[in-house]
Design an enzyme around this catalytic site. Structure first.
Site, mmCIF file in Angstrom:
data_model
loop_
_atom_site.group_PDB
_atom_site.id
_atom_site.type_symbol
_atom_site.label_atom_id
_atom_site.label_comp_id
_atom_site.label_asym_id
_atom_site.label_seq_id
_atom_site.Cartn_x
_atom_site.Cartn_y
_atom_site.Cartn_z
ATOM 1 N N GLY A 91 -94.106 43.112 72.345
ATOM 2 C CA GLY A 91 -93.876 42.485 71.039
ATOM 3 C C GLY A 91 -95.194 42.116 70.370
ATOM 4 O O GLY A 91 -96.276 42.441 70.857
ATOM 5 N N ASN A 115 -87.716 45.379 76.557
ATOM 6 C CA ASN A 115 -86.633 46.359 76.381
ATOM 7 C C ASN A 115 -86.661 46.985 74.985
ATOM 8 O O ASN A 115 -85.734 47.687 74.602
ATOM 9 C CB ASN A 115 -85.252 45.730 76.646
ATOM 10 C CG ASN A 115 -84.920 44.664 75.615
ATOM 11 O OD1 ASN A 115 -85.789 44.218 74.887
ATOM 12 N ND2 ASN A 115 -83.657 44.269 75.560
ATOM 13 N N THR A 137 -86.977 44.450 69.911
ATOM 14 C CA THR A 137 -87.787 44.252 68.700
ATOM 15 C C THR A 137 -89.253 44.634 68.941
ATOM 16 O O THR A 137 -89.996 44.812 67.988
ATOM 17 C CB THR A 137 -87.743 42.784 68.190
ATOM 18 O OG1 THR A 137 -88.092 41.912 69.270
ATOM 19 C CG2 THR A 137 -86.362 42.416 67.675
ATOM 20 N N SER A 182 -87.957 37.528 73.152
ATOM 21 C CA SER A 182 -86.838 37.156 72.263
ATOM 22 C C SER A 182 -87.120 37.733 70.876
ATOM 23 O O SER A 182 -88.271 37.772 70.453
ATOM 24 C CB SER A 182 -86.739 35.629 72.130
ATOM 25 O OG SER A 182 -85.783 35.277 71.143
ATOM 26 N N TYR A 185 -80.902 31.368 67.199
ATOM 27 C CA TYR A 185 -82.292 31.289 67.666
ATOM 28 C C TYR A 185 -82.658 29.858 68.051
ATOM 29 O O TYR A 185 -83.152 29.603 69.155
ATOM 30 C CB TYR A 185 -83.213 31.794 66.555
ATOM 31 C CG TYR A 185 -84.682 31.878 66.941
ATOM 32 C CD1 TYR A 185 -85.118 32.772 67.918
ATOM 33 C CD2 TYR A 185 -85.633 31.084 66.297
ATOM 34 C CE1 TYR A 185 -86.470 32.857 68.251
ATOM 35 C CE2 TYR A 185 -86.985 31.178 66.626
ATOM 36 C CZ TYR A 185 -87.400 32.059 67.597
ATOM 37 O OH TYR A 185 -88.732 32.153 67.924
ATOM 38 N N ARG A 189 -90.601 39.228 58.034
ATOM 39 C CA ARG A 189 -91.348 37.963 57.998
ATOM 40 C C ARG A 189 -92.257 37.938 56.778
ATOM 41 O O ARG A 189 -92.675 38.961 56.250
ATOM 42 C CB ARG A 189 -92.138 37.778 59.293
ATOM 43 C CG ARG A 189 -91.231 37.213 60.372
ATOM 44 C CD ARG A 189 -91.983 36.799 61.583
ATOM 45 N NE ARG A 189 -92.084 37.892 62.523
ATOM 46 C CZ ARG A 189 -92.330 37.719 63.820
ATOM 47 N NH1 ARG A 189 -92.519 36.518 64.308
ATOM 48 N NH2 ARG A 189 -92.402 38.755 64.625
HETATM 49 N N1 UDP Z 1 -90.047 34.281 52.627
HETATM 50 C C1 UDP Z 1 -90.237 34.672 51.304
HETATM 51 N N2 UDP Z 1 -90.252 36.013 51.026
HETATM 52 C C2 UDP Z 1 -90.112 36.973 51.980
HETATM 53 C C3 UDP Z 1 -89.930 36.555 53.333
HETATM 54 C C4 UDP Z 1 -89.888 35.196 53.608
HETATM 55 O O1 UDP Z 1 -90.387 33.839 50.391
HETATM 56 O O2 UDP Z 1 -90.145 38.172 51.641
HETATM 57 C C5 UDP Z 1 -90.060 32.834 52.929
HETATM 58 C C6 UDP Z 1 -88.878 32.341 53.751
HETATM 59 O O3 UDP Z 1 -87.788 32.004 52.902
HETATM 60 C C7 UDP Z 1 -89.479 31.141 54.448
HETATM 61 C C8 UDP Z 1 -90.942 31.523 54.667
HETATM 62 O O4 UDP Z 1 -91.190 32.574 53.740
HETATM 63 O O5 UDP Z 1 -89.421 30.000 53.634
HETATM 64 C C9 UDP Z 1 -91.258 31.992 56.077
HETATM 65 O O6 UDP Z 1 -90.306 32.974 56.408
HETATM 66 P P1 UDP Z 1 -90.376 33.826 57.754
HETATM 67 O O7 UDP Z 1 -89.171 34.710 57.745
HETATM 68 O O8 UDP Z 1 -91.689 34.501 57.873
HETATM 69 O O9 UDP Z 1 -90.308 32.785 58.939
HETATM 70 P P2 UDP Z 1 -89.626 31.352 59.185
HETATM 71 O O10 UDP Z 1 -90.736 30.375 59.094
HETATM 72 O O11 UDP Z 1 -88.593 31.095 58.124
HETATM 73 O O12 UDP Z 1 -89.036 31.459 60.536
#
Ligand code: UDP
Length: 308
Positions: free
Chosen positions: A11, A33, A36, A76, A146, A187
């Site tokens: 990962g 595995n 992801t 995970s 999660y 992300r």
């Molecule tokens: N986010 C965003 N645009 C994107 C992806 C994520 O504005 O294209 C925002 C999401 O709503 C969150 C923050 O960025 O507030 C971080 O999101 P991420 O999925 O990276 O991780 P999290 O901290 O939520 O687990």
């Protein structure tokens, strides 16, 4: 020489940890595995005589041969998009998977480090978040597979310590970014950098005033290593206490990549935490650790990786 297991070693963080341990001339058994993780992340290590690989779902029972001195469990799904697509696998990894590896730690008398998460604080009512904060988690929301898996994983770890005297450590990992983030796992850092490099709209969710604190991956790896090799048991927050709004992040990435992208605003996902900032006093004091790479520098490194 006894081996070190890195579960989730193909990962994002796991593969950087494998690189770091191989560099230190340790013998590494990487387990993944590919739910992801990706073969590409470890391809360069396969020929190294100190590196071995086992394709295995940790949620199914398995054995490993020989001496094992340490186990890092990073296995995970970790991106909200991934874990919401695979909620059952995520719950299994945090429960059955954590237990199967704890059993191996018990049998081999190995030190076990569990990669927990800032998500166990949920949408935090305390800011910044100290390890003593119990959290504010929705147990039936879209993120619960999660959050609750990781909370259960922590509970399992402390119970193994109590019942079996297993040497268990818990790290709570805050948002981490860098090369090898999967480009399609949704992300924020990878999304924004790819959108910026392609001069496509940057998708800010909500108004973009929610905050996160982003830690560069090499800093995270040294934090995990420091915890594993210290007397500290944790839980210990590991993250970079440089808080930024998501809108500021978007603007920073547009400027670093000299992109012509415009920002667009999409719906905020349900239960998206409003703010997140690690209090890392414990890590500073007991591990003598703190991040070295600031957001600007880390984003430059990450965008040059994605550019290639
Ligand atoms: N986010 C965003 N645009 C994107 C992806 C994520 O504005 O294209 C925002 C999401 O709503 C969150 C923050 O960025 O507030 C971080 O999101 P991420 O999925 O990276 O991780 P999290 O901290 O939520 O687990």
């Amino acid at each position: 020489m006894a081996k070190i297991i890195v579960a989730g070693g193909a990962g994002f963080i796991g593969s950087h940890l494998c690189d770091f341990l191989i560099e230190k001339r340790e013998k590494v058994l990487c387990i993944d595995n590919f739910i992801t993780g990706s073969k590409k992340n470890i391809e360069h290590l396969l020929k190294n005589e100190n590196f071995s690989f086992l394709e295995q779902n940790i949620s199914e029972k398995f054995n490993v041969e020989g001496e094992i001195k340490q186990i890092y469990n990073l296995a995970s799904p970790a991106s909200p998009v991934d874990y919401q697509e695979k909620p059952l696998e995520t719950l299994e990894a945090g429960s059955l998977g954590v237990k199967n590896l704890l059993e191996i730690a018990k049998e081999k008398k190995a030190v076990y480090l569990f990669a927990s998460t800032s998500e166990i604080y949920g949408n935090p009512l305390e800011h910044p978040q100290k390890e003593s904060y119990w959290g504010n988690v929705n147990s039936v929301g879209p993120r619960s597979c999660y959050d609750e898996a990781k909370r259960f994983g922590e509970a399992l770890c402390v119970s193994y310590r109590k019942v079996h005297k297993t040497d268990v450590k818990i790290a709570r990992i805050f948002n981490t970014y860098g090369p090898r983030l999967a480009k399609d796992d949704g992300r924020v850092v990878s999304n924004f950098i790819i959108q910026a490099l392609e001069n496509k709209p940057i998708t800010v969710y909500g108004k973009g005033n929610q905050t996160r604190s982003f830690c560069y991956v090499s800093d995270m790896v040294t934090g995990l290593f420091a915890l594993m090799n210290s007397q500290e048991k944790g839980p210990v927050n590991l993250g970079n206490p440089q808080e930024t709004t998501i809108l500021e992040l978007a603007e920073k990435i547009i400027s670093i990549t000299k992109s012509s992208s415009k920002i667009i605003y999409n719906d905020l996902p349900v239960d998206d935490p409003e703010r997140r900032l690690p209090d890392i006093s414990l890590a500073k004091k007991t591990l003598n650790w703190q991040p070295n790479i600031g957001l600007e520098e880390g984003l430059r490194k990450t965008s040059s990786y994605f550019n290639k």
